[in-house]
Design an enzyme around this catalytic site. Structure first.
Site, PDB file in Angstrom:
ATOM      1  N   ASP A  61     -21.654  28.912  19.169  1.00  0.00           N
ATOM      2  CA  ASP A  61     -21.610  28.229  17.891  1.00  0.00           C
ATOM      3  C   ASP A  61     -20.353  27.728  17.337  1.00  0.00           C
ATOM      4  O   ASP A  61     -20.359  26.722  16.594  1.00  0.00           O
ATOM      5  CB  ASP A  61     -22.352  28.925  16.699  1.00  0.00           C
ATOM      6  CG  ASP A  61     -23.836  29.150  16.825  1.00  0.00           C
ATOM      7  OD1 ASP A  61     -24.417  28.307  17.752  1.00  0.00           O
ATOM      8  OD2 ASP A  61     -24.537  29.914  16.408  1.00  0.00           O
ATOM      9  N   ASP A  70     -18.834  27.476   6.396  1.00  0.00           N
ATOM     10  CA  ASP A  70     -18.595  28.040   5.024  1.00  0.00           C
ATOM     11  C   ASP A  70     -16.866  27.988   4.763  1.00  0.00           C
ATOM     12  O   ASP A  70     -16.094  27.628   5.702  1.00  0.00           O
ATOM     13  CB  ASP A  70     -18.883  29.415   5.126  1.00  0.00           C
ATOM     14  CG  ASP A  70     -18.305  30.132   6.510  1.00  0.00           C
ATOM     15  OD1 ASP A  70     -17.118  30.021   6.887  1.00  0.00           O
ATOM     16  OD2 ASP A  70     -19.264  30.908   6.809  1.00  0.00           O
ATOM     17  N   ARG A 122      -7.258  45.497  -0.309  1.00  0.00           N
ATOM     18  CA  ARG A 122      -7.226  45.418  -1.577  1.00  0.00           C
ATOM     19  C   ARG A 122      -8.030  44.269  -2.209  1.00  0.00           C
ATOM     20  O   ARG A 122      -7.856  43.404  -1.511  1.00  0.00           O
ATOM     21  CB  ARG A 122      -5.842  45.738  -2.301  1.00  0.00           C
ATOM     22  CG  ARG A 122      -5.022  46.876  -1.928  1.00  0.00           C
ATOM     23  CD  ARG A 122      -3.300  46.735  -2.286  1.00  0.00           C
ATOM     24  NE  ARG A 122      -3.363  46.397  -3.596  1.00  0.00           N
ATOM     25  CZ  ARG A 122      -2.042  46.101  -4.057  1.00  0.00           C
ATOM     26  NH1 ARG A 122      -1.153  45.987  -3.228  1.00  0.00           N
ATOM     27  NH2 ARG A 122      -2.056  46.039  -5.227  1.00  0.00           N
ATOM     28  N   ASP A 137     -13.592  41.577  -2.155  1.00  0.00           N
ATOM     29  CA  ASP A 137     -12.974  41.304  -0.876  1.00  0.00           C
ATOM     30  C   ASP A 137     -12.617  39.536  -0.654  1.00  0.00           C
ATOM     31  O   ASP A 137     -11.807  39.515  -0.346  1.00  0.00           O
ATOM     32  CB  ASP A 137     -13.599  41.945   0.278  1.00  0.00           C
ATOM     33  CG  ASP A 137     -13.126  43.575   0.490  1.00  0.00           C
ATOM     34  OD1 ASP A 137     -12.396  44.066  -0.210  1.00  0.00           O
ATOM     35  OD2 ASP A 137     -13.700  44.185   1.367  1.00  0.00           O
TER      36      ASP A 137
END
Length: 270
Positions: free
Chosen positions: A61, A132, A142, A161
């Site tokens: 993909d 995306d 963090r 995140d």
């Protein structure tokens, strides 16, 4: 009519180059003009793509995502041959090529159009994505704070995140792993999906094609913008990223029936 075909092999999958050469030989025997290149050689593809009627991609993909981005501006359709791991986007297994070739020559196929995204950071750099666009923390574990707007109206500030802005195509990729819904690929929608949100909005939001998303980054450490999981760009505190539907679409050659997506989904997830 498909008279000129480009065959793209994957430079890190050794079996794909001899397969491309074998396919080129078959195509030439049917009177077609062929060209062989690499999915990673964007300059070579850019120099030839205007001459081609079809790009055949051999790989997974990831290879198809690369090819789709290279092909979208010229509107050249893509046919994926599965020689990688996942294969949500591929149409053929390698052994099916010989039987498929006469159907391609006879026009016995249909073209599927898939919406793409266009992302722009504050530096004016534009990026096109089929799966995306992800705004996320960097190497440090963090959270980042992502102030999100839809069509100029404040939505929420994600403490997470990261945030995935996904097409329907990408709903079976990173967004699915983050707990998002599966959207049929023909939908002209995209979704917002937070990654590991902490005491903030934790649901996916499905948006329409005409919507525009803006995300302002608040962080005291490195953040990143990732396009289709393949290209990464640094982001800093105060940076603004805008995402909207791209003016381009990806076009895929399909030989299966129009309900193939659900069958593929069950095969991959079952």
């Amino acid at each position: 009519m498909m008279n000129r075909i480009g065959l793209l092999h994957h430079p890190k999958l050794p079996a794909t180059q001899p397969m491309a050469e074998q396919m080129a030989s078959e195509a030439k025997a049917h009177g077609l003009t062929t060209w062989i290149g690499s999915t990673w050689d964007e300059s070579a593809v850019a120099a030839r793509i205007a001459e081609l009627d079809l790009l055949v991609t051999l790989g997974g993909d990831g290879s198809i995502l690369r090819t789709a981005r290279m092909a979208c501006e010229q509107g050249v359709p893509v046919l994926g041959v599965k020689m990688g791991r996942l294969g949500f986007l591929a149409e053929l297994e390698p052994e099916e090529w010989r039987a498929a070739l006469p159907r391609l020559l006879e026009g016995d196929y249909w073209l599927e159009q898939r919406m793409m995204l266009e992302a722009e950071n504050h530096r004016g750099k534009q990026h096109h994505a089929l799966n995306d666009v992800v705004i996320s923390r960097g190497s440090l574990a963090r959270i980042v704070r992502l102030e999100a707007y839809i069509d100029g109206s404040y939505l929420t500030t994600y403490a997470a995140d990261g945030l995935i802005v996904s097409t329907a195509t990408g709903s079976t990729a990173y967004a699915l792993a983050a707990g998002g819904p599966i959207l049929p690929p023909q939908l002209q929608n995209f979704l917002l999906m937070p990654i590991a949100p902490h005491l903030s909005m934790n649901r996916a939001i499905v948006l329409g094609r005409s919507d525009q998303v803006e995300v302002r980054v608040h962080t005291d450490h490195q953040a990143i913008l990732t396009v289709d999981g393949q290209f990464e760009y640094d982001l800093h505190d105060g940076d603004l990223v805008s995402v909207q539907a791209s003016p381009h679409v990806s076009r895929f050659v399909r030989l299966q029936d129009r309900t193939y997506f659900y069958r593929t989904l069950m095969e991959r997830l079952g």
